[in-house]
Enzyme design. Sequence first.
Site, PDB file in Angstrom:
ATOM      1  N   ARG A  33       0.834  -1.225   0.000  1.00 14.35           N
ATOM      2  CA  ARG A  33       0.000   0.000   0.000  1.00 14.35           C
ATOM      3  C   ARG A  33       0.860   1.262   0.000  1.00 14.35           C
ATOM      4  NH1 ARG A  33      -4.715  -2.772   3.456  1.00 14.35           N
ATOM      5  NH2 ARG A  33      -5.117  -4.290   1.810  1.00 14.35           N
ATOM      6  N   GLU A 177     -13.008 -13.929  11.706  1.00 14.20           N
ATOM      7  CA  GLU A 177     -13.121 -13.249  10.409  1.00 14.20           C
ATOM      8  C   GLU A 177     -13.115 -14.217   9.222  1.00 14.20           C
ATOM      9  OE1 GLU A 177      -9.980 -10.439   9.460  1.00 14.20           O
ATOM     10  OE2 GLU A 177     -11.031  -9.706   7.711  1.00 14.20           O
ATOM     11  N   LYS A 219     -16.510 -10.884  12.230  1.00 11.22           N
ATOM     12  CA  LYS A 219     -16.054  -9.891  11.249  1.00 11.22           C
ATOM     13  C   LYS A 219     -16.214 -10.494   9.852  1.00 11.22           C
ATOM     14  CE  LYS A 219     -12.016  -7.185   9.864  1.00 11.22           C
ATOM     15  NZ  LYS A 219     -11.017  -6.251  10.318  1.00 11.22           N
ATOM     16  N   SER A 261     -14.035  -4.266   4.977  1.00  8.90           N
ATOM     17  CA  SER A 261     -14.465  -3.549   3.764  1.00  8.90           C
ATOM     18  C   SER A 261     -14.067  -4.290   2.490  1.00  8.90           C
ATOM     19  CB  SER A 261     -13.954  -2.114   3.753  1.00  8.90           C
ATOM     20  OG  SER A 261     -12.553  -2.040   3.832  1.00  8.90           O
ATOM     21  N   GLY A 262     -13.014  -5.068   2.526  1.00  4.68           N
ATOM     22  CA  GLY A 262     -12.719  -6.034   1.467  1.00  4.68           C
ATOM     23  C   GLY A 262     -12.379  -5.504   0.083  1.00  4.68           C
ATOM     24  N   GLY A 263     -12.117  -4.206  -0.036  1.00  5.70           N
ATOM     25  CA  GLY A 263     -11.823  -3.662  -1.358  1.00  5.70           C
ATOM     26  C   GLY A 263     -12.965  -2.815  -1.906  1.00  5.70           C
ATOM     27  N   ARG A 293      -9.004  -0.632   4.787  1.00  6.58           N
ATOM     28  CA  ARG A 293      -8.921   0.289   3.649  1.00  6.58           C
ATOM     29  C   ARG A 293     -10.007   1.361   3.642  1.00  6.58           C
ATOM     30  NH1 ARG A 293      -8.342  -4.546  -0.498  1.00  6.58           N
ATOM     31  NH2 ARG A 293      -9.289  -5.541   1.309  1.00  6.58           N
TER      32      ARG A 293
HETATM   33  P1  13P Z   1     -10.308  -4.280   4.767  1.00  7.95           P
HETATM   34  O1  13P Z   1     -11.374  -3.469   5.455  1.00  7.95           O
HETATM   35  O2  13P Z   1      -9.338  -3.472   3.990  1.00  7.95           O
HETATM   36  O3  13P Z   1     -10.891  -5.442   4.007  1.00  7.95           O
HETATM   37  O4  13P Z   1      -9.431  -4.948   5.908  1.00  7.95           O
HETATM   38  C1  13P Z   1     -10.063  -5.516   6.994  1.00  7.95           C
HETATM   39  C2  13P Z   1      -9.209  -6.557   7.567  1.00  7.95           C
HETATM   40  O5  13P Z   1      -8.917  -6.531   8.732  1.00  7.95           O
HETATM   41  C3  13P Z   1      -8.732  -7.639   6.702  1.00  7.95           C
HETATM   42  O6  13P Z   1      -8.277  -8.701   7.480  1.00  7.95           O
END
Ligand code: 13P
Length: 343
Positions: A33, A177, A219, A261-263, A293
């Site tokens: 990043r 998660e 999560k 948020s996953g992208g 992100r």
């Molecule tokens: P993002 O919100 O960028 O997907 O990251 C969350 C996270 O903790 C990934 O393991």
Amino acid sequence: MNVTELEQTMKQLGATGKGILAADESVATITKRFTALNIQSTEDTRRDYRELLIATPGLSDYIAGVILFEETLNQKAHDGTPIPELLKKVGILPGIKVDKGLIIMTNTQDEQITQGLDGLAERLTEYKTKGARFAKWRAVYAISNKTPSKMVIKENAHGLARYAAICQSVGIVPIVEPEILLDGDHTLERCAEVSENVLHAVFNALYKNKVKLEYMILKPSMVINGSKCTTKATPEEVAKATITVFRRTVPAAVPTINFLSGGQSSEQATANLNAMHTLYPNLPWNLSYSYARALQDYCMKTWAGNPKNVAAAQKAMAVRAKLNSLAATGKYKPTMEKETSTA
Ligand code: 13P
């Protein structure tokens, strides 16, 4: 199991209108990043950036906990205060990513499982002495015509459940998660089908491992179309699909669900969370965020590795955190986005 300790942590992390900031990118991920923004990635720059995030004025109004990577847990701020101490001073709970990343599972189509159970109890005990009160373990599932396979769904559920049981035994709240990846051209319906399978397997494994659902955080990813799908679901469609699947699979005993948020774009992640609250005002769980992100993107871009930009970057962080906090109670409006661009 020290229930009082777990209860206290849950109370703080599940507070209405507050979320969790995921700042636990591995060295490889944060380097990727940073590099995209021409920021050098060294122990010092990573520390500077994470300190900037934590020292954001007013952050604790919106953020109840921050997930750290092990490197950050062991670092000190510029004034010599250990980072977990700094968090505690501003009323935010320190958490720690404890999985050891992904490996390919043999005899699958290059599907990944999560490693890190060996020696986990000992590591958690050490992290706890350094201030960590909660932990995170991420499992991933890629959608294609043939995946995720039954083998991967079962193995990942087992890992998440074993991890969660070990966390609770040492007084650490586990964030469970299971991330269904956004990559691919799959439809919202296909994501719903996979999400239902995955969550059933996860909660079945949690039950079999005697995990107390009252002292854990889920999560998950939202139920959403793949990033390359030709149709893009609206926030209302994402909200309906997500809540339908969760009602079928996530017991009401789970106090709080904090999405990744996953992208998704920052705006999309906020709007989708908000829609769940406006369409479903009486959900059995607290429904909030644990974004990396979607909380950090504007902040990191604004900072760009330049100390002169710290105040502006913190403002961008505070704006994004506030908008998500509003979304976590259904009070966000897209018109509020103007504030972000002026940050
Ligand atoms: P993002 O919100 O960028 O997907 O990251 C969350 C996270 O903790 C990934 O393991």
